[in-house]
Motif scaffolding. Structure first.
Motif, PDB file in Angstrom:
ATOM      1  N   TYR A   1     -10.758 -21.520  17.654  1.00 39.20           N
ATOM      2  CA  TYR A   1     -10.396 -22.665  18.485  1.00 39.20           C
ATOM      3  C   TYR A   1     -10.552 -22.379  19.977  1.00 39.20           C
ATOM      4  O   TYR A   1     -10.054 -23.122  20.818  1.00 39.20           O
TER       5      TYR A   1
ATOM      6  N   CYS B   1      -7.379 -13.569  15.042  1.00 36.48           N
ATOM      7  CA  CYS B   1      -7.365 -12.644  16.186  1.00 36.48           C
ATOM      8  C   CYS B   1      -6.725 -11.305  15.812  1.00 36.48           C
ATOM      9  O   CYS B   1      -7.216 -10.247  16.208  1.00 36.48           O
TER      10      CYS B   1
ATOM     11  N   CYS C   1      -2.447 -22.860  19.375  1.00 35.47           N
ATOM     12  CA  CYS C   1      -2.710 -21.834  18.361  1.00 35.47           C
ATOM     13  C   CYS C   1      -2.383 -22.392  16.979  1.00 35.47           C
ATOM     14  O   CYS C   1      -1.329 -22.966  16.771  1.00 35.47           O
TER      15      CYS C   1
HETATM   16  S1  SF4 Z   1      -7.400 -16.817  16.248  1.00 35.44           S
HETATM   17 FE1  SF4 Z   1      -6.767 -18.384  17.729  1.00 35.44          FE
HETATM   18  S2  SF4 Z   1      -5.818 -20.003  16.493  1.00 35.44           S
HETATM   19 FE2  SF4 Z   1      -5.993 -18.192  15.177  1.00 35.44          FE
HETATM   20  S3  SF4 Z   1      -3.995 -17.178  15.411  1.00 35.44           S
HETATM   21 FE3  SF4 Z   1      -5.332 -16.274  16.939  1.00 35.44          FE
HETATM   22  S4  SF4 Z   1      -5.043 -17.479  18.824  1.00 35.44           S
HETATM   23 FE4  SF4 Z   1      -4.171 -18.640  17.109  1.00 35.44          FE
END
Ligand code: SF4
Ligand code: SF4
Length: 401
Positions: A385, A330, A324
């Motif tokens: 990602y 998210c 992450c």
């Molecule tokens: S979108 Fe993916 S990379 Fe970004 S904070 Fe959430 S889990 Fe982590």
């Protein structure tokens, strides 16, 4: 003797002994940090604070045992990062003891306070006064807001009023904040507002913004970081930059031997990569054993080799989908506004860093405000990602509850 004079009297300006690669990189940018060398340690200026801080600094969550702590300081580390919560306040107590033994003016102490919904100006001031008592000091060198995740926290009226009163009372010298997630937005706002002298930010080889360039070679991979232009802008305004979370892949507790070179560990390569950025003044690490201390201090002034770059590229390519980046996407798309990056950070503390109580306690504080997951999977559909966010969230609920 005035603050740091002992050091300024004996230190050397960057000279011919400095590695050519760093001299050339520092001279090719508009406002890199200034550097000095004393003994085996290299010190970089922390923006407009004027502090010269060791390239490697010490995190205190947790601190090493006393003998090792003293050894690390004797080896030239002069910046310690703390918080009122670390080790239930014992980290600040140990730092206070250290300052008494070696002299308060030999160490730069950064400590932090949280901003929670129920906080008031008075409660923030009480928290900082508690830190000062434990540190047995009249002042804090850098007072930080702990874990700013949203730009609005930087201009929160309670924070600004508390900082104004504390500053007027001489309780701290410079102000800053740490940032674990939503880095780009928070940093851009901090640069725009220019209220904070120091930014402590998660920065490591994974801190890449996907999709801007094809990932074929390591240098291209590096070129995709969205933070680099912000670092340059921050430095041009005199904002000091402290890196943290440099050893993103679980500290030193995972077996990453396949990524070693003959002469260095993957962790050393990660630290070198961060320090190769000429706008970063110091990188905070945990040194809990003598071996870890030797490993970290060995990177001071060292160049990242071609073989190390190659290994970092392999590491990032193989583990990218599991890591992450704390971008915050998210949480923004979650219809229940579940603080997923924070929860994943706590999961990381538990599973990888093995900080069991810290992870569980932090999650327990968060849990009462958590809304129910709707299983819509918006979080993972939008993760840049491709992390299995909802599954990770469910694991966290089981493990940390
Ligand atoms: S979108 Fe993916 S990379 Fe970004 S904070 Fe959430 S889990 Fe982590
Ligand atoms: S699956 Fe759950 S956590 Fe993910 S976006 Fe939907 S409600 Fe939020």
């Amino acid at each position: 003797m005035s603050q740091r004079r002992w050091f300024l009297q004996t230190s050397l300006y960057l000279g011919a002994s400095w590695p050519l690669w760093l001299r050339s990189s520092l001279s090719s940018v508009s406002a890199p940090v200034k550097v000095k060398k004393k003994g085996e340690m290299i010190y970089r200026q922390l923006g407009r604070t004027g502090f010269y801080v060791s390239e490697i600094s010490l995190g205190s969550s947790p601190l090493p045992e006393w003998g090792l702590f003293r050894e690390i300081i004797d080896r030239g580390v002069n910046y310690i990062d703390s918080s009122h919560t670390y080790q239930g306040g014992n980290a600040e107590r140990m730092i206070g003891r250290l300052c008494r033994e070696v002299g308060r003016d030999k160490i730069y102490v950064a400590t932090k306070f949280h901003l929670r919904p129920a906080d008031t100006v008075s409660s923030i001031i009480r928290t900082v006064e508690g830190s000062l008592r434990r540190l047995q000091s009249d002042y804090i060198d850098v007072l930080m807001i702990h874990g700013v995740n949203h730009p609005a926290e930087l201009t929160d009226e309670r924070v600004l009023e508390a900082l104004a009163r504390l500053k007027k009372a001489g309780k701290y010298r410079y102000q800053g904040f740490s940032c674990h997630q939503n880095h780009l937005e928070v940093m851009a706002a901090a640069i725009e507002g220019n209220l904070y002298d120091v930014i402590q930010i998660g920065y490591n080889v994974y801190d890449l913004k996907k999709g801007e360039k094809p990932i074929r070679t390591y240098p291209e991979y590096l070129g995709t970081s969205g933070l680099k232009p912000l670092f340059r802008r921050a430095a041009s305004q005199g904002i000091g930059l402290v890196a943290m979370k440099a050893l993103k892949v679980g500290g030193r507790r995972q077996d990453l031997s396949q990524f070693q070179t003959k002469s260095s560990s993957i962790y050393q390569a990660m630290l070198k990569w961060v320090l190769a950025n000429p706008y970063i003044s110091t990188v905070v690490t945990e040194m809990l054993t003598y071996q870890q201390m030797e490993e970290d201090l060995a990177v001071v002034g060292e160049h990242l080799s071609r073989a190390e770059r190659k290994n970092l590229y392999r590491l990032v390519a193989q583990t990218s989908h599991l890591t992450c980046r704390m971008c915050g996407t998210c949480q923004k798309v979650c219809p229940q506004s579940i603080p997923l990056p924070t929860i994943l950070r706590y999961l990381y503390y538990f599973e990888i860093q093995q900080k069991y109580s810290l992870a569980k306690e932090a999650y327990a504080r968060l849990k009462p405000a958590l809304k129910e997951c709707l299983s819509c999977r918006q979080c993972e559909e939008n993760c840049p990602y491709q992390l299995p966010v909802q599954d990770l969230f469910q694991s966290a609920q089981k493990i940390l509850a």
